[in-house]
Design an enzyme around this catalytic site. Sequence first.
Site, mmCIF file in Angstrom:
data_model
loop_
_atom_site.group_PDB
_atom_site.id
_atom_site.type_symbol
_atom_site.label_atom_id
_atom_site.label_comp_id
_atom_site.label_asym_id
_atom_site.label_seq_id
_atom_site.Cartn_x
_atom_site.Cartn_y
_atom_site.Cartn_z
ATOM 1 N N ASN A 1 0.833 -1.203 0.000
ATOM 2 C CA ASN A 1 0.000 0.000 0.000
ATOM 3 C C ASN A 1 0.863 1.246 0.000
ATOM 4 O OD1 ASN A 1 0.353 -0.769 3.101
ATOM 5 N ND2 ASN A 1 -0.066 1.418 3.002
ATOM 6 N N CYS A 2 0.252 2.370 -0.399
ATOM 7 C CA CYS A 2 0.876 3.674 -0.215
ATOM 8 C C CYS A 2 -0.015 4.456 0.748
ATOM 9 C CB CYS A 2 1.086 4.379 -1.547
ATOM 10 S SG CYS A 2 -0.442 4.763 -2.415
ATOM 11 N N ALA A 3 -0.145 5.765 0.589
ATOM 12 C CA ALA A 3 -0.869 6.579 1.560
ATOM 13 C C ALA A 3 -2.338 6.202 1.667
ATOM 14 C CB ALA A 3 -0.739 8.056 1.203
#
Length: 524
Positions: free
Chosen positions: A466-468
């Site tokens: 995942n990212c943000a």
Amino acid sequence: MKGKIKEKVQRFGGAMFFPALLLPFAGILLGLTVILQNPQLFPFAVEGATYTKIVDIFLQTSLVIFSNLPIIFVLGIPITLAKKESGRACLTAYITYLTFNYFIGATLSHFGSNFGVDNYEAGALGLTEVAGVLTLDTNLIGAILAASLAVWIHNKYYDKEVPNMLQSFKGTPLVVIILFPITILAALITLVVWPSVQSGIYGMQSFMVDAGAAGVFSFTFLERILIPTGLHHFIYGPVFYGPIAVDGGTVNYWIQNLSSFANSTESLTTLFPQGGLMLTGMGKTFGTTGAAIAMYLSAKPENKKKVLGLLIPAVATAILTGITEPIEFTFLFVAPLLFLIHALLSASMATVLYIIGLSGNFQTGLIDFIFQNWLPLGANHYMVYIMQVVVGFGFMALYVVIFKALITKFNYATPGRGDKNISLKTKKDYKASKKAGSKSGSIDENLAIEYLKALGTKDNIESITNCATRLRVKVKDASKVASDDEFMEIGAAGVVRSGESLQVIVGLRVSQVRGYMEELISKE
């Protein structure tokens, strides 16, 4: 082939983002301690006083993360990239990093001149101390190299079967054994090539300073426009946390020198011209706010109340923390032209501010604006900060006018205008809370279950990170993945598909949701 490379680059970029999440709190603490040491605000903050000594203790403590970024990245990257047993992968990465630097340090102590290091002593240019050993200053690059090697071998050999008599070497011991000669080879190559790389980096640092306003515009534009691809991490990462603009990264340099900047009356761009590359947060705060206002004004009258309810939490998130995807991805899906204009306006705003003398750690949101800039430096630099706010509101108005005109002219289906259920990521919180009412688990657990089903169950998952605000998933069979509407029913704001690779826009809960998904995947 291109798709696989892109997916790996995006996954790696997300791993780079994770350790950076630790920085805001340390920055707030540092900003407060600098303020408490200001004798103009606190007359008793004099050198040698007990009060000053106590505040300095907290100031030095707040530097622990900034002063140890390479080690934090070594330990943080495997958490995202390891496909199994990420805790053991972190230990392996740390051992690899130490082995890498210990070998380099020992080699330089005996044969330094053979590798262009004639002055092997503390404080010499190009050298640093890692875990008590003087070694080449490879900064984040060495940390990323060590962590990447460790994760690569860990993922390949952690579960490797060995003969019964060698069972004690199975798992992490086997991974470390395989890594040892690979790490030594990597260290030897580093010894040969790094001095030349360092010279190139120093040249790049000079270029970044000399580029001035043009450099600020180009950097900010690329940092924004590449967000949909996930490659923006490779634009800001080496500058904010690596050596490309200044040794140790612009964030670390700004933090380390905050007290001296606060006590100086010189222009901020004179004190730290590289800080112009950290003005990306202006587009995140003022820019996305203007875009949100335009979307609200463009909504149908009967939908405005509902749209306002969606926009307020998303705007608050963008302003306070600099996390803008809830708004940016909304108009990215329905109107890519608006995203291009957003990148151009954001770059233009940063450039104007740089020209009028603004520099500093403005790459996130209002919290860092206040505690790492305005409060500690306001006494001597308040005029440029006033101008910063004026320019910010001016560009916000420009966003409103341009976005509203284009939304109306091209009839873009922004929230409240089209017939489709186009929502912001934060809407998932409401939907998730409704679902949670009929289930025993937490909201994040229930979301993890629903997303896993939509992705074709755990047996269809090849990798997940995942990212943000986005889940990055690679599936084995894309035909088993649910439709976009089904994902949106769960609470997602949208899905980006590229073959077997998907990005599911989950929102700010994404880290917790991913954690529960990994638990579900690992269960028999």
